[in-house]
Design a protein around this motif. Sequence first.
Motif, PDB file in Angstrom:
ATOM      1  N   THR A 139      79.840  14.634  53.552  1.00 39.66           N
ATOM      2  CA  THR A 139      80.695  14.646  54.739  1.00 39.66           C
ATOM      3  C   THR A 139      82.136  14.382  54.322  1.00 39.66           C
ATOM      4  O   THR A 139      82.449  14.309  53.149  1.00 39.66           O
ATOM      5  CB  THR A 139      80.201  13.623  55.777  1.00 39.66           C
ATOM      6  N   HIS A 140      83.039  14.265  55.321  1.00 36.82           N
ATOM      7  CA  HIS A 140      84.475  14.101  55.083  1.00 36.82           C
ATOM      8  C   HIS A 140      84.987  15.249  54.210  1.00 36.82           C
ATOM      9  O   HIS A 140      85.673  15.056  53.215  1.00 36.82           O
ATOM     10  CB  HIS A 140      84.772  12.741  54.440  1.00 36.82           C
ATOM     11  N   PHE A 151      86.000  12.453  61.211  1.00 35.85           N
ATOM     12  CA  PHE A 151      84.795  11.695  60.866  1.00 35.85           C
ATOM     13  C   PHE A 151      84.292  10.786  61.981  1.00 35.85           C
ATOM     14  O   PHE A 151      85.023   9.972  62.534  1.00 35.85           O
ATOM     15  CB  PHE A 151      85.088  10.842  59.627  1.00 35.85           C
ATOM     16  N   ILE A 211      80.006   9.192  62.974  1.00 35.49           N
ATOM     17  CA  ILE A 211      78.559   9.318  62.843  1.00 35.49           C
ATOM     18  C   ILE A 211      77.889   8.526  63.958  1.00 35.49           C
ATOM     19  O   ILE A 211      78.266   7.386  64.250  1.00 35.49           O
ATOM     20  CB  ILE A 211      78.079   8.808  61.472  1.00 35.49           C
ATOM     21  N   THR A 215      82.540  15.974  60.545  1.00 37.10           N
ATOM     22  CA  THR A 215      82.361  16.001  59.090  1.00 37.10           C
ATOM     23  C   THR A 215      83.633  16.401  58.357  1.00 37.10           C
ATOM     24  O   THR A 215      83.595  16.746  57.180  1.00 37.10           O
ATOM     25  CB  THR A 215      81.237  16.978  58.701  1.00 37.10           C
ATOM     26  N   ASP A 227      80.894  10.583  51.071  1.00 38.28           N
ATOM     27  CA  ASP A 227      82.243  11.137  51.056  1.00 38.28           C
ATOM     28  C   ASP A 227      82.354  12.081  49.857  1.00 38.28           C
ATOM     29  O   ASP A 227      82.149  11.686  48.717  1.00 38.28           O
ATOM     30  CB  ASP A 227      83.228   9.968  50.924  1.00 38.28           C
ATOM     31  N   ILE A 277      74.685   9.472  52.874  1.00 33.42           N
ATOM     32  CA  ILE A 277      75.725  10.301  53.488  1.00 33.42           C
ATOM     33  C   ILE A 277      77.012   9.963  52.747  1.00 33.42           C
ATOM     34  O   ILE A 277      77.554   8.873  52.887  1.00 33.42           O
ATOM     35  CB  ILE A 277      75.848  10.024  54.987  1.00 33.42           C
ATOM     36  N   LEU A 301      75.686  13.713  62.645  1.00 35.48           N
ATOM     37  CA  LEU A 301      77.031  13.824  62.087  1.00 35.48           C
ATOM     38  C   LEU A 301      77.929  14.442  63.151  1.00 35.48           C
ATOM     39  O   LEU A 301      77.956  15.658  63.322  1.00 35.48           O
ATOM     40  CB  LEU A 301      77.026  14.672  60.816  1.00 35.48           C
ATOM     41  N   GLY A 309      77.078  18.658  54.925  1.00 36.46           N
ATOM     42  CA  GLY A 309      76.781  18.423  56.321  1.00 36.46           C
ATOM     43  C   GLY A 309      77.642  19.314  57.197  1.00 36.46           C
ATOM     44  O   GLY A 309      78.535  20.022  56.715  1.00 36.46           O
ATOM     45  N   ARG A 344      85.377  21.796  61.411  1.00 35.52           N
ATOM     46  CA  ARG A 344      85.018  20.395  61.210  1.00 35.52           C
ATOM     47  C   ARG A 344      85.990  19.479  61.945  1.00 35.52           C
ATOM     48  O   ARG A 344      87.186  19.498  61.678  1.00 35.52           O
ATOM     49  CB  ARG A 344      85.018  20.062  59.713  1.00 35.52           C
ATOM     50  N   ASP A 362      79.197  19.621  61.576  1.00 34.33           N
ATOM     51  CA  ASP A 362      79.330  18.950  62.875  1.00 34.33           C
ATOM     52  C   ASP A 362      78.096  19.218  63.736  1.00 34.33           C
ATOM     53  O   ASP A 362      77.697  20.372  63.920  1.00 34.33           O
ATOM     54  CB  ASP A 362      80.577  19.448  63.601  1.00 34.33           C
TER      55      ASP A 362
END
Length: 246
Positions: free
Chosen positions: A219-220, A38, A40, A8, A186, A184, A5, A238, A35, A240
């Motif tokens: 994430t996000h 985004f 990956i 994130t 959002d 993973i 990731l 998650g 963070r 970074d």
Amino acid sequence: MKITLLGTGDAPGTPVIGCTCPTCMDAHSGGRSMRTRFSILVESEKGKVLVDTGPDLRTQLLGNGIRHVDGVIWTHTHYDHFAGFAEFHRVQYNVDIFGIKETLDYILDYLHFMHPQRHEVQMYSPFLLIGLEFTLFEVVHPPAKRPVGVMIKEGTKKVVITGDTQRNICSRSLELISSPDLLIADAIVPPTVEVKKHMNSEEALDLAKSIGAKRVVFTHLSHYFAPHEIASKEFPLGFDGMKIDV
């Protein structure tokens, strides 16, 4: 298959410029609340692929020792998911990029000077890259036109990246992404904060349960969560640089 990731964060990232909330202050002090936007990294024995290229990509590539990628997949046309592609300029030319026609048309109108190798992909049609099977599936993220998530398979292993989406993903996509080893997802805010274009953490957990995910990572993420060390006790956040072997 290994997943990293790289970023994130949501569109403004954390810390948010000018914000002094506890989460942003933790980010300023170097905590995991910091963070970037985004992106990956997906790795196999045969190469490296980026899923989205957020505006902080240069920092992410340098911080993770990434010198070359074998492809880029774009999920949709929002700035925080593609603008960092320009950081390849004078580093790597003719990058192979993959996505549906509408997404590539929009992004490459802005990034045409990079002269990437364009590969239009049909939704729900698998394609091979770095020895892995990728499939794009429909999600819901207005006002983006035809946003997608990404499913990745290696043998019996299955990873699903929702991309930016609301919870009301169509039945065809839900059937495709069922029983992943890793989801993973959002999950932009905790359930105490109203959100319209994304899933909150409660909805992301519900999605994970409904498709039978063996593991879920969020994430996000926005600064509306508590500082990472606190919020991660309640949610599977998650961060970074997080690396996951599948």
